[in-house]
Write a protein that holds these residues in place. Structure first.
Motif, mmCIF file in Angstrom:
data_model
loop_
_atom_site.group_PDB
_atom_site.id
_atom_site.type_symbol
_atom_site.label_atom_id
_atom_site.label_comp_id
_atom_site.label_asym_id
_atom_site.label_seq_id
_atom_site.Cartn_x
_atom_site.Cartn_y
_atom_site.Cartn_z
ATOM 1 N N ARG A 36 37.187 36.555 40.081
ATOM 2 C CA ARG A 36 36.531 37.554 40.929
ATOM 3 C C ARG A 36 36.555 37.022 42.362
ATOM 4 O O ARG A 36 36.282 35.837 42.587
ATOM 5 C CB ARG A 36 35.089 37.766 40.471
ATOM 6 C CG ARG A 36 34.283 38.709 41.342
ATOM 7 C CD ARG A 36 32.914 38.975 40.742
ATOM 8 N NE ARG A 36 32.035 37.835 40.758
ATOM 9 C CZ ARG A 36 30.773 37.872 40.356
ATOM 10 N NH1 ARG A 36 30.264 39.018 39.899
ATOM 11 N NH2 ARG A 36 30.026 36.791 40.409
ATOM 12 N N GLN A 37 36.870 37.887 43.317
ATOM 13 C CA GLN A 37 36.956 37.448 44.705
ATOM 14 C C GLN A 37 36.049 38.284 45.598
ATOM 15 O O GLN A 37 36.124 39.516 45.610
ATOM 16 C CB GLN A 37 38.391 37.531 45.225
ATOM 17 C CG GLN A 37 38.567 36.920 46.619
ATOM 18 C CD GLN A 37 40.015 36.844 47.041
ATOM 19 O OE1 GLN A 37 40.802 37.761 46.805
ATOM 20 N NE2 GLN A 37 40.399 35.729 47.656
ATOM 21 N N THR A 38 35.184 37.608 46.351
ATOM 22 C CA THR A 38 34.343 38.233 47.361
ATOM 23 C C THR A 38 34.435 37.415 48.633
ATOM 24 O O THR A 38 34.849 36.249 48.612
ATOM 25 C CB THR A 38 32.864 38.298 46.917
ATOM 26 O OG1 THR A 38 32.391 36.959 46.721
ATOM 27 C CG2 THR A 38 32.697 39.087 45.632
ATOM 28 N N MET A 39 34.058 38.016 49.737
ATOM 29 C CA MET A 39 34.084 37.292 51.009
ATOM 30 C C MET A 39 33.126 36.107 50.971
ATOM 31 O O MET A 39 33.445 35.026 51.460
ATOM 32 C CB MET A 39 33.695 38.231 52.152
ATOM 33 C CG MET A 39 34.748 39.250 52.483
ATOM 34 S SD MET A 39 36.212 38.487 53.196
ATOM 35 C CE MET A 39 35.540 37.921 54.756
ATOM 36 N N MET A 40 31.968 36.316 50.359
ATOM 37 C CA MET A 40 30.942 35.272 50.377
ATOM 38 C C MET A 40 31.285 34.093 49.473
ATOM 39 O O MET A 40 31.063 32.941 49.842
ATOM 40 C CB MET A 40 29.595 35.865 49.950
ATOM 41 C CG MET A 40 28.964 36.747 50.987
ATOM 42 S SD MET A 40 28.528 35.815 52.470
ATOM 43 C CE MET A 40 27.241 34.755 51.813
ATOM 44 N N ARG A 41 31.812 34.370 48.307
ATOM 45 C CA ARG A 41 31.981 33.331 47.295
ATOM 46 C C ARG A 41 33.430 32.933 47.049
ATOM 47 O O ARG A 41 33.693 31.991 46.288
ATOM 48 C CB ARG A 41 31.314 33.781 45.991
ATOM 49 C CG ARG A 41 29.825 34.079 46.145
ATOM 50 C CD ARG A 41 29.248 34.570 44.837
ATOM 51 N NE ARG A 41 29.239 33.540 43.823
ATOM 52 C CZ ARG A 41 28.267 32.644 43.663
ATOM 53 N NH1 ARG A 41 27.210 32.674 44.460
ATOM 54 N NH2 ARG A 41 28.345 31.738 42.713
ATOM 55 N N GLY A 42 34.367 33.633 47.677
ATOM 56 C CA GLY A 42 35.769 33.295 47.478
ATOM 57 C C GLY A 42 36.248 33.722 46.102
ATOM 58 O O GLY A 42 35.744 34.672 45.509
ATOM 59 N N LEU A 43 37.221 32.973 45.590
ATOM 60 C CA LEU A 43 37.847 33.282 44.307
ATOM 61 C C LEU A 43 37.166 32.446 43.227
ATOM 62 O O LEU A 43 37.295 31.227 43.191
ATOM 63 C CB LEU A 43 39.332 32.945 44.401
ATOM 64 C CG LEU A 43 40.311 33.534 43.388
ATOM 65 C CD1 LEU A 43 40.281 35.049 43.436
ATOM 66 C CD2 LEU A 43 41.710 33.019 43.669
ATOM 67 N N GLU A 44 36.445 33.115 42.346
ATOM 68 C CA GLU A 44 35.678 32.428 41.310
ATOM 69 C C GLU A 44 36.287 32.694 39.939
ATOM 70 O O GLU A 44 36.559 33.848 39.609
ATOM 71 C CB GLU A 44 34.240 32.962 41.267
ATOM 72 C CG GLU A 44 33.429 32.827 42.514
ATOM 73 C CD GLU A 44 32.085 33.507 42.332
ATOM 74 O OE1 GLU A 44 31.088 32.792 42.082
ATOM 75 O OE2 GLU A 44 32.036 34.753 42.409
#
Lengths: 114, 112
Positions: A36-44
């Protein structure tokens, strides 16, 4: 080779609805990863499978998330019920030797939960 | 401490310059190290892999690994506007764990 195929490309849903994301890995690849990729957490990393068996699901955020791989050609990631904070791009990737070599990523699913 | 850390950027360099991207990792048992490039709205694609200490060169790209310092870097020589993208450092923890952990990425902009 068609590469890793994900569907749908975009999903817009309302809070509380069930969401199912789909992935077809490259034939012959024994490892499948959901990120999962978000701006806050990156690619998790959420979960990964080896030969259709879930190996590490420590990244699955909570019980609302579940993933299955019923056969070597298909995997699903399900969110039930969905929440606005689940909005992200979800990538599926596959490889022959897990994280020891190149991961081939699908085009991703852009999920928006309103 | 986050497992894989990258300089947050954004990094801006003029065309033709050398771009230097850095990454540190926390697991001393890590064995495999990768650099992925991700264009806006696209999926990550592998550009370099490195497994042993030292330098590895591929065209304009050089990956450097120092396991003692738990440090990986990527140098891009003669940077081109087409190199403008987010660069993701990825580390495999080794052992029986085949998972790949990514840093948050560094956004590189190459100005013509």
């Amino acid at each position: 080779d068609a590469g890793v195929i994900q569907s749908p490309r975009h999903e817009v849903t309302e809070m509380g609805q069930e969401v199912t994301l789909r992935c077809k890995p490259i034939s012959g690849h024994d490892y499948l990863f959901w990120y999962r990729q978000t701006m806050m957490r990156g690619l998790e990393l959420l979960i990964y499978f080896n030969n259709n068996v879930p190996i590490d699901d420590s990244g699955m955020p909570e019980d609302r998330f579940s993933a299955k791989m019923p056969n070597a050609s298909f995997s699903t990631l399900k969110i039930q019920p969905s929440e606005p904070r689940d909005s992200a791009v979800y990538f599926c990737a596959s490889s022959r030797q897990g994280g020891y070599e190149k991961l081939f990523f699908g085009s991703g699913t852009q999920l928006s939960v309103l | 401490q986050k497992e894989v850390e990258q300089n947050s950027g954004p990094l801006s360099v003029p065309e033709g310059a050398i771009a230097s991207l850095n990454c540190t990792y926390s697991d001393r048992g890590s064995q495999s190290f990768f650099w992925y490039r991700q264009y806006s709205g696209k999926s990550p694609e592998l550009i370099m892999s490195i497994y042993s200490n030292g330098d590895k060169e591929d065209g304009r790209f050089t990956a450097q690994l120092n396991k003692a310092s738990q440090y990986v870097s990527l140098l891009i020589r003669d940077s081109q506007p087409s190199d403008s993208a987010t660069y993701l450092c990825a580390v495999n923890s080794g052992g029986s764990n085949y998972k790949l952990t990514f840093g948050k990425g560094t956004l590189l902009t190459v100005n013509p």
